[in-house]
Design a protein around this motif. Structure first.
Motif, PDB file in Angstrom:
ATOM      1  N   GLU A 120       0.828  -1.201   0.000  1.00  0.00           N
ATOM      2  CA  GLU A 120       0.000   0.000   0.000  1.00  0.00           C
ATOM      3  C   GLU A 120       0.867   1.258   0.000  1.00  0.00           C
ATOM      4  O   GLU A 120       0.593   2.218  -0.730  1.00  0.00           O
ATOM      5  N   ILE A 121       1.908   1.253   0.807  1.00  0.00           N
ATOM      6  CA  ILE A 121       2.804   2.415   0.860  1.00  0.00           C
ATOM      7  C   ILE A 121       3.598   2.535  -0.442  1.00  0.00           C
ATOM      8  O   ILE A 121       3.779   3.637  -0.974  1.00  0.00           O
ATOM      9  N   ASP A 122       4.051   1.399  -0.987  1.00  0.00           N
ATOM     10  CA  ASP A 122       4.850   1.411  -2.216  1.00  0.00           C
ATOM     11  C   ASP A 122       4.119   2.104  -3.364  1.00  0.00           C
ATOM     12  O   ASP A 122       4.740   2.766  -4.205  1.00  0.00           O
ATOM     13  N   ARG A 123       2.799   1.925  -3.441  1.00  0.00           N
ATOM     14  CA  ARG A 123       2.072   2.468  -4.590  1.00  0.00           C
ATOM     15  C   ARG A 123       1.404   3.812  -4.296  1.00  0.00           C
ATOM     16  O   ARG A 123       0.501   4.221  -5.019  1.00  0.00           O
ATOM     17  N   THR A 124       1.878   4.509  -3.272  1.00  0.00           N
ATOM     18  CA  THR A 124       1.280   5.794  -2.893  1.00  0.00           C
ATOM     19  C   THR A 124       1.173   6.750  -4.066  1.00  0.00           C
ATOM     20  O   THR A 124       0.137   7.383  -4.300  1.00  0.00           O
ATOM     21  N   PHE A 125       2.243   6.884  -4.851  1.00  0.00           N
ATOM     22  CA  PHE A 125       2.271   7.882  -5.919  1.00  0.00           C
ATOM     23  C   PHE A 125       1.973   7.289  -7.298  1.00  0.00           C
ATOM     24  O   PHE A 125       2.226   7.927  -8.317  1.00  0.00           O
ATOM     25  N   THR A 126       1.465   6.050  -7.345  1.00  0.00           N
ATOM     26  CA  THR A 126       1.124   5.441  -8.627  1.00  0.00           C
ATOM     27  C   THR A 126      -0.306   5.818  -9.009  1.00  0.00           C
ATOM     28  O   THR A 126      -1.049   6.422  -8.227  1.00  0.00           O
ATOM     29  N   SER A 127      -0.707   5.423 -10.217  1.00  0.00           N
ATOM     30  CA  SER A 127      -2.038   5.788 -10.708  1.00  0.00           C
ATOM     31  C   SER A 127      -3.155   5.196  -9.853  1.00  0.00           C
ATOM     32  O   SER A 127      -4.264   5.739  -9.791  1.00  0.00           O
ATOM     33  N   SER A 128      -2.875   4.071  -9.187  1.00  0.00           N
ATOM     34  CA  SER A 128      -3.883   3.435  -8.336  1.00  0.00           C
ATOM     35  C   SER A 128      -3.679   3.761  -6.859  1.00  0.00           C
ATOM     36  O   SER A 128      -4.398   3.235  -6.006  1.00  0.00           O
ATOM     37  N   GLY A 129      -2.709   4.633  -6.563  1.00  0.00           N
ATOM     38  CA  GLY A 129      -2.399   4.952  -5.180  1.00  0.00           C
ATOM     39  C   GLY A 129      -3.218   6.095  -4.627  1.00  0.00           C
ATOM     40  O   GLY A 129      -4.107   6.650  -5.293  1.00  0.00           O
ATOM     41  N   SER A 130      -2.925   6.475  -3.394  1.00  0.00           N
ATOM     42  CA  SER A 130      -3.696   7.511  -2.715  1.00  0.00           C
ATOM     43  C   SER A 130      -3.373   8.916  -3.200  1.00  0.00           C
ATOM     44  O   SER A 130      -4.191   9.828  -3.062  1.00  0.00           O
ATOM     45  N   VAL A 131      -2.171   9.117  -3.779  1.00  0.00           N
ATOM     46  CA  VAL A 131      -1.769  10.441  -4.271  1.00  0.00           C
ATOM     47  C   VAL A 131      -1.170  10.276  -5.672  1.00  0.00           C
ATOM     48  O   VAL A 131       0.052  10.300  -5.843  1.00  0.00           O
ATOM     49  N   PRO A 132      -2.011  10.067  -6.698  1.00  0.00           N
ATOM     50  CA  PRO A 132      -1.487   9.861  -8.052  1.00  0.00           C
ATOM     51  C   PRO A 132      -0.595  11.017  -8.485  1.00  0.00           C
ATOM     52  O   PRO A 132      -0.891  12.189  -8.224  1.00  0.00           O
ATOM     53  N   TRP A 133       0.502  10.677  -9.135  1.00  0.00           N
ATOM     54  CA  TRP A 133       1.513  11.661  -9.505  1.00  0.00           C
ATOM     55  C   TRP A 133       1.092  12.491 -10.712  1.00  0.00           C
ATOM     56  O   TRP A 133       0.580  11.965 -11.702  1.00  0.00           O
ATOM     57  N   SER A 134       1.303  13.800 -10.632  1.00  0.00           N
ATOM     58  CA  SER A 134       1.113  14.712 -11.756  1.00  0.00           C
ATOM     59  C   SER A 134       2.313  15.637 -11.836  1.00  0.00           C
ATOM     60  O   SER A 134       2.784  16.149 -10.812  1.00  0.00           O
ATOM     61  N   ARG A 135       2.822  15.851 -13.021  1.00  0.00           N
ATOM     62  CA  ARG A 135       3.979  16.711 -13.231  1.00  0.00           C
ATOM     63  C   ARG A 135       3.712  18.112 -12.678  1.00  0.00           C
ATOM     64  O   ARG A 135       2.620  18.661 -12.817  1.00  0.00           O
ATOM     65  N   ASN A 136       4.736  18.669 -12.018  1.00  0.00           N
ATOM     66  CA  ASN A 136       4.710  20.035 -11.473  1.00  0.00           C
ATOM     67  C   ASN A 136       3.778  20.203 -10.274  1.00  0.00           C
ATOM     68  O   ASN A 136       3.471  21.332  -9.894  1.00  0.00           O
ATOM     69  N   VAL A 137       3.327  19.089  -9.694  1.00  0.00           N
ATOM     70  CA  VAL A 137       2.456  19.188  -8.519  1.00  0.00           C
ATOM     71  C   VAL A 137       3.190  18.600  -7.310  1.00  0.00           C
ATOM     72  O   VAL A 137       3.384  17.389  -7.226  1.00  0.00           O
ATOM     73  N   PRO A 138       3.635  19.421  -6.376  1.00  0.00           N
ATOM     74  CA  PRO A 138       4.312  18.901  -5.184  1.00  0.00           C
ATOM     75  C   PRO A 138       3.358  18.011  -4.382  1.00  0.00           C
ATOM     76  O   PRO A 138       2.251  18.430  -4.046  1.00  0.00           O
ATOM     77  N   VAL A 139       3.784  16.802  -4.110  1.00  0.00           N
ATOM     78  CA  VAL A 139       2.888  15.848  -3.441  1.00  0.00           C
ATOM     79  C   VAL A 139       3.526  15.209  -2.208  1.00  0.00           C
ATOM     80  O   VAL A 139       2.898  14.371  -1.557  1.00  0.00           O
ATOM     81  N   LEU A 140       4.755  15.584  -1.880  1.00  0.00           N
ATOM     82  CA  LEU A 140       5.484  14.861  -0.846  1.00  0.00           C
ATOM     83  C   LEU A 140       4.751  14.852   0.491  1.00  0.00           C
ATOM     84  O   LEU A 140       4.528  13.794   1.086  1.00  0.00           O
ATOM     85  N   PHE A 141       4.356  16.024   0.966  1.00  0.00           N
ATOM     86  CA  PHE A 141       3.740  16.083   2.289  1.00  0.00           C
ATOM     87  C   PHE A 141       2.360  15.438   2.294  1.00  0.00           C
ATOM     88  O   PHE A 141       1.954  14.818   3.277  1.00  0.00           O
ATOM     89  N   GLN A 142       1.640  15.553   1.184  1.00  0.00           N
ATOM     90  CA  GLN A 142       0.355  14.865   1.084  1.00  0.00           C
ATOM     91  C   GLN A 142       0.560  13.354   1.124  1.00  0.00           C
ATOM     92  O   GLN A 142      -0.188  12.624   1.770  1.00  0.00           O
ATOM     93  N   GLY A 143       1.607  12.888   0.452  1.00  0.00           N
ATOM     94  CA  GLY A 143       1.913  11.465   0.451  1.00  0.00           C
ATOM     95  C   GLY A 143       2.276  10.962   1.836  1.00  0.00           C
ATOM     96  O   GLY A 143       1.868   9.865   2.244  1.00  0.00           O
TER      97      GLY A 143
END
Length: 245
Positions: free
Chosen positions: A49-72
């Motif tokens: 679950e933690i490994d896929r945090t920033f994947t398309s199926s994770g809790s914080v899907p990654w988008s270019r130019n969007v800071p997501v670290l603290f949300q993750g």
């Protein structure tokens, strides 16, 4: 409630930020480092679950130019909290419920003979050290006992940066092939060991590599030394033939 506070364990996360973050198409990576939290063994499900945090199926899907670290990080914290709550409720519902760590302690495997475990030569590269262990196994249930033995038998291994990077594969009497691996904080290392076992067509074996980080980044070269330590241990255990140079 088994929530994390100053009286409980902390959540240890390893985060890899790609170059030029967040101006990149490459997503960050996050791993849960803890072996246990609040006395409960961390299982593979919560790690995934933690490994896929920033994947398309994770809790914080990654988008270019969007800071997501603290949300993750917040989401990872919440994920662990929910997992602890489920564990706590299961224990309250069934007082005889045991987590994986206590269950392992209550079962013995007479076939396990640690004298058959082999150690590789220590590999030293720019102050980092690598040590391999290998042993034959006959059941997936033996794996946690072997890992526990390795950790308890050598305090220096306990203090290593990555004590038990491992992969194992085991065919049970019903013909089913079971396998698993763990990076132990060294991203992708467990998968590399699993790939090595596959390439060597090995069954019924566990290989463990310990790494002491020497303060100098080795880059991809570290995987060469992890594989070398693993192959040396597998050879010394008689699981594979001698390596050719």
């Amino acid at each position: 409630m088994p929530l994390l506070d100053s009286s409980h364990d902390s959540i240890k996360l390893q985060v890899e930020l790609p170059a030029n973050y967040p101006n990149t198409d490459t997503a960050p990576k996050m791993q849960l480092v803890n072996r246990t939290i609040n006395g409960r063994s961390v299982d593979q499900h919560i790690r995934s679950e933690i490994d896929r945090t920033f994947t398309s199926s994770g809790s914080v899907p990654w988008s270019r130019n969007v800071p997501v670290l603290f949300q993750g990080l917040d989401c990872a914290y919440e994920t662990v909290q929910n997992w602890l709550l489920v564990q706590h409720e299961a224990a309250e519902t069934n007082p005889n419920h045991q987590d994986s760590s206590s269950a392992c302690a209550s079962v013995s495997y007479p076939k396990l003979d640690f004298r058959n475990m082999a150690l590789s030569d220590i590999i030293v590269e720019r102050k980092s050290e690598f040590l391999g262990h290998a042993i034959r196994i006959s059941s997936p249930d033996e794996v946690p006992h072997i890992l526990k033995h390795i950790l308890e038998s050598d305090k220096r291994i306990q203090r290593a940066t990555h004590p038990t990077i491992y992969a194992w594969i085991c065919r049970t009497p019903d013909g089913v092939l079971h396998h698993d691996c763990d990076d132990d904080g060294e991203a992708a290392a467990g998968g590399r060991l699993a790939h090595l076992l596959s390439l060597l067509e090995i069954e019924n074996a566990l290989v463990v590599v310990t790494r002491w980080f020497g303060g100098i980044l080795l880059g991809p070269e570290r995987f060469k030394h992890i594989n070398r330590a693993a192959r040396d241990a597998l050879t010394k255990a008689g699981i594979i033939g001698p390596m050719t140079k």
